[in-house]
Motif scaffolding. Structure first.
Motif, PDB file in Angstrom:
ATOM      1  N   LYS A   1      -1.504  13.421  -6.204  1.00 30.41           N
ATOM      2  CA  LYS A   1      -1.700  14.344  -7.652  1.00 30.41           C
ATOM      3  C   LYS A   1      -2.865  15.345  -7.492  1.00 30.41           C
ATOM      4  CE  LYS A   1       0.765  10.938 -10.126  1.00 30.41           C
ATOM      5  NZ  LYS A   1       1.091  10.349 -11.552  1.00 30.41           N
TER       6      LYS A   1
ATOM      7  N   TYR B   1      -9.523   9.490 -10.771  1.00 26.27           N
ATOM      8  CA  TYR B   1     -10.123   8.573 -11.597  1.00 26.27           C
ATOM      9  C   TYR B   1     -10.016   6.886 -11.042  1.00 26.27           C
ATOM     10  CZ  TYR B   1      -5.854   6.850 -13.537  1.00 26.27           C
ATOM     11  OH  TYR B   1      -4.506   6.052 -13.949  1.00 26.27           O
TER      12      TYR B   1
ATOM     13  N   ASN C   1       5.306   7.768 -11.260  1.00 29.96           N
ATOM     14  CA  ASN C   1       6.135   9.187 -11.683  1.00 29.96           C
ATOM     15  C   ASN C   1       5.416  10.230 -11.325  1.00 29.96           C
ATOM     16  OD1 ASN C   1       4.075   8.618 -13.993  1.00 29.96           O
ATOM     17  ND2 ASN C   1       5.322  10.265 -14.804  1.00 29.96           N
TER      18      ASN C   1
HETATM   19  N1  LIG Z   1       1.000  13.685 -29.484  1.00 31.54           N
HETATM   20  C1  LIG Z   1       2.355  14.013 -29.197  1.00 31.54           C
HETATM   21  O1  LIG Z   1       3.208  14.487 -29.658  1.00 31.54           O
HETATM   22  C2  LIG Z   1       2.923  13.594 -27.522  1.00 31.54           C
HETATM   23  C3  LIG Z   1       4.122  14.039 -27.098  1.00 31.54           C
HETATM   24  C4  LIG Z   1       4.311  13.826 -25.626  1.00 31.54           C
HETATM   25  C5  LIG Z   1       3.428  12.839 -25.085  1.00 31.54           C
HETATM   26  N2  LIG Z   1       2.308  12.453 -25.632  1.00 31.54           N
HETATM   27  C6  LIG Z   1       1.184  11.658 -24.856  1.00 31.54           C
HETATM   28  O2  LIG Z   1       0.981  12.285 -23.787  1.00 31.54           O
HETATM   29  C7  LIG Z   1       0.445  11.640 -22.695  1.00 31.54           C
HETATM   30  C8  LIG Z   1       1.123  12.056 -21.377  1.00 31.54           C
HETATM   31  O3  LIG Z   1       2.657  11.627 -21.600  1.00 31.54           O
HETATM   32  P1  LIG Z   1       3.708  12.432 -20.409  1.00 31.54           P
HETATM   33  O4  LIG Z   1       5.141  12.247 -21.161  1.00 31.54           O
HETATM   34  O5  LIG Z   1       3.236  13.668 -20.139  1.00 31.54           O
HETATM   35  O6  LIG Z   1       3.612  11.343 -19.405  1.00 31.54           O
HETATM   36  P2  LIG Z   1       3.125  11.609 -17.727  1.00 31.54           P
HETATM   37  O7  LIG Z   1       1.620  12.126 -17.702  1.00 31.54           O
HETATM   38  O8  LIG Z   1       4.047  12.389 -17.264  1.00 31.54           O
HETATM   39  O9  LIG Z   1       3.093  10.062 -17.141  1.00 31.54           O
HETATM   40  C9  LIG Z   1       2.185   9.082 -17.736  1.00 31.54           C
HETATM   41  C10 LIG Z   1       0.936   9.148 -16.709  1.00 31.54           C
HETATM   42  O10 LIG Z   1      -0.078   8.572 -17.272  1.00 31.54           O
HETATM   43  C11 LIG Z   1      -1.125   8.055 -16.528  1.00 31.54           C
HETATM   44  N3  LIG Z   1      -1.622   6.665 -16.875  1.00 31.54           N
HETATM   45  C12 LIG Z   1      -0.901   5.735 -16.857  1.00 31.54           C
HETATM   46  N4  LIG Z   1      -1.592   4.569 -17.194  1.00 31.54           N
HETATM   47  C13 LIG Z   1      -2.897   5.063 -17.339  1.00 31.54           C
HETATM   48  C14 LIG Z   1      -4.062   4.490 -17.617  1.00 31.54           C
HETATM   49  N5  LIG Z   1      -4.395   3.150 -17.708  1.00 31.54           N
HETATM   50  N6  LIG Z   1      -5.184   5.230 -17.327  1.00 31.54           N
HETATM   51  C15 LIG Z   1      -5.079   6.541 -17.054  1.00 31.54           C
HETATM   52  N7  LIG Z   1      -3.950   7.105 -16.967  1.00 31.54           N
HETATM   53  C16 LIG Z   1      -2.804   6.606 -16.774  1.00 31.54           C
HETATM   54  C17 LIG Z   1      -0.378   8.043 -15.068  1.00 31.54           C
HETATM   55  O11 LIG Z   1      -0.673   9.128 -14.312  1.00 31.54           O
HETATM   56  P3  LIG Z   1      -2.130   8.976 -13.359  1.00 31.54           P
HETATM   57  O12 LIG Z   1      -1.409   8.669 -11.932  1.00 31.54           O
HETATM   58  O13 LIG Z   1      -2.673  10.149 -13.136  1.00 31.54           O
HETATM   59  O14 LIG Z   1      -2.659   7.502 -13.400  1.00 31.54           O
HETATM   60  C18 LIG Z   1       1.190   8.599 -15.583  1.00 31.54           C
HETATM   61  O15 LIG Z   1       1.841   9.107 -14.406  1.00 31.54           O
HETATM   62  C19 LIG Z   1       0.667  10.075 -23.231  1.00 31.54           C
HETATM   63  O16 LIG Z   1      -0.521   9.520 -23.670  1.00 31.54           O
HETATM   64  C20 LIG Z   1       1.756  10.361 -24.484  1.00 31.54           C
HETATM   65  O17 LIG Z   1       1.656   9.251 -25.236  1.00 31.54           O
HETATM   66  C21 LIG Z   1       1.915  12.987 -26.940  1.00 31.54           C
END
Ligand SMILES: NC(=O)c1ccc[n+]([C@@H]2O[C@H](COP(=O)([O-])OP(=O)(O)OC[C@H]3O[C@@H](n4cnc5c(N)ncnc54)[C@H](OP(=O)(O)O)[C@@H]3O)[C@@H](O)[C@H]2O)c1
Length: 338
Positions: A185, A201, A327
């Motif tokens: 990544k 990390y 993912n």
């Molecule tokens: N505020 C809003 O409206 C909104 C909307 C959409 C999404 N979000 C938030 O945005 C963030 C990303 O969502 P996304 O849909 O784009 O998912 P994403 O980043 O495509 O997938 C989640 C990624 O989070 C990382 N992760 C999982 N567990 C972790 C941990 N314990 N510590 C650090 N990294 C971890 C993993 O990547 P690594 O391989 O890098 O660990 C995983 O691939 C989430 O927190 C989600 O709730 C917020």
């Protein structure tokens, strides 16, 4: 309609920690004729988003918890198979807040019609040209407010939201540093997306030392997708008047009683603004955001990854991959047309 069977994955009990099949079993139910004003969609794509894990619990959230017994709520995109509304005809394609199910029945007013003739792959409307792209766009530009020359740090940087954040920040003339959980990544962020520096990390050791090393001029904007210890370490690396855009805290979603941040005093020490947001705060500006994102994607200024997994019955194990990092970009379930 009565010959159509709807497989639904529903919330039987609220998980503590990671959900499993006992929390989210399935049932097969007949699809009813749509009531006046309603439309039945045969779902083609189901969006898997970390936020769904929050809706499985009963803590206060920006939309209400999924009621026990209800199908698991998710954004879906599907084709109309029956309509009792003058606004939709069988064959139309539309998006809505649906569920982990084969058929979704909703009022026509809750549907967003899509134009298939534009030739844009439909799955993009759930990702880079949909809620995740819009989250990056508004969260970075409106909440993070980056200026050219500033340092922007992004966590979960190779994910659906984070990868778009970093690319927009580069276009704004910022120095962009991404944190992700694998060397693969990190390579993609640096070599393909043009991030200036990356931190794995999972292997970097001390987070604070790694962030200070990758951000020698300090951090002006932190786009926080993970919360937890990475947020705590970043708080100690912020510059005067830095902005922290709190998008999500995925590191805490499956951790009961996760400890809160310890270093919030830095908000005072460095006059920092820490602001949470949801993409729904920007509903009235979605048109602007989608037009801009589409222009960037078509011009090749934004690259994206999506991982499409076939089969509704894979929905729960696929969803859990968001939490182990396996993912690769926007995670979507695809269902066959017939
Ligand atoms: N505020 C809003 O409206 C909104 C909307 C959409 C999404 N979000 C938030 O945005 C963030 C990303 O969502 P996304 O849909 O784009 O998912 P994403 O980043 O495509 O997938 C989640 C990624 O989070 C990382 N992760 C999982 N567990 C972790 C941990 N314990 N510590 C650090 N990294 C971890 C993993 O990547 P690594 O391989 O890098 O660990 C995983 O691939 C989430 O927190 C989600 O709730 C917020």
């Amino acid at each position: 309609m009565t010959d159509l069977i709807n497989r639904q994955y529903y919330l039987a009990s609220r998980p503590v920690g990671k959900p499993d099949a006992s929390h989210v079993p399935y049932r097969d139910v007949a699809v009813s004729e749509p009531a006046p004003g309603e439309v039945v969609l045969r779902n083609l794509y189901i969006s898997l988003d970390p936020a769904i894990r929050g809706w499985m619990g009963d803590d206060p959230n920006y939309i209400e918890p999924i009621a026990l017994g209800n199908a698991v709520r998710s954004s879906v995109l599907g084709r109309v198979v029956a309509s009792n509304s003058p606004d939709f005809a069988p064959g139309d394609v539309a998006m809505t807040m649906g569920a982990w199910e084969r058929y979704t029945t909703v009022p026509a007013a809750a549907l967003n019609k899509l134009d298939e003739s534009a030739g844009i792959p439909l799955s993009l409307f759930l990702g880079v040209l949909g809620p995740t792209g819009l989250t990056a766009y508004f969260g970075l530009l409106d909440v993070g407010r980056p200026k050219a020359g500033e340092t922007v740090l992004v966590s979960a940087a190779a994910g659906a939201v984070g990868s778009v954040v970093g690319q927009i920040a580069k276009m704004r003339g910022c120095r962009v540093v991404g944190m992700a959980g694998s060397d693969d990544k990190c390579r993609w962020l640096r070599d393909v997306l043009g991030f200036d520096a990356v931190i794995n990390y999972k292997t970097c050791g001390d987070y604070g030392a790694a962030i200070r090393g990758a951000c020698p001029a300090g951090v002006d904007v932190y786009f926080d997708n993970v919360g937890g210890e990475i947020l705590d370490a970043t708080l100690l690396c912020l510059n005067k008047f830095a902005r922290v855009a709190v998008c999500g805290w995925i590191s805490t979603y499956n951790v009961p009683d996760a400890p809160g941040p310890k270093n919030l005093w830095q908000l005072v020490a460095e006059s920092v603004t820490l602001q949470g947001f949801t993409v729904l705060d920007y509903l009235e500006r979605f048109g602007e955001g989608i037009a801009q994102l589409a222009q960037w994607v078509m011009a090749g200024d934004i690259s994206y990854r999506e991982e499409i997994v076939d089969g509704l019955d894979n929905v729960l194990p696929t969803f859990l991959r968001l939490f182990d990092g396996s993912n690769q970009g926007k995670l979507i379930i695809r269902l066959p047309e017939d």
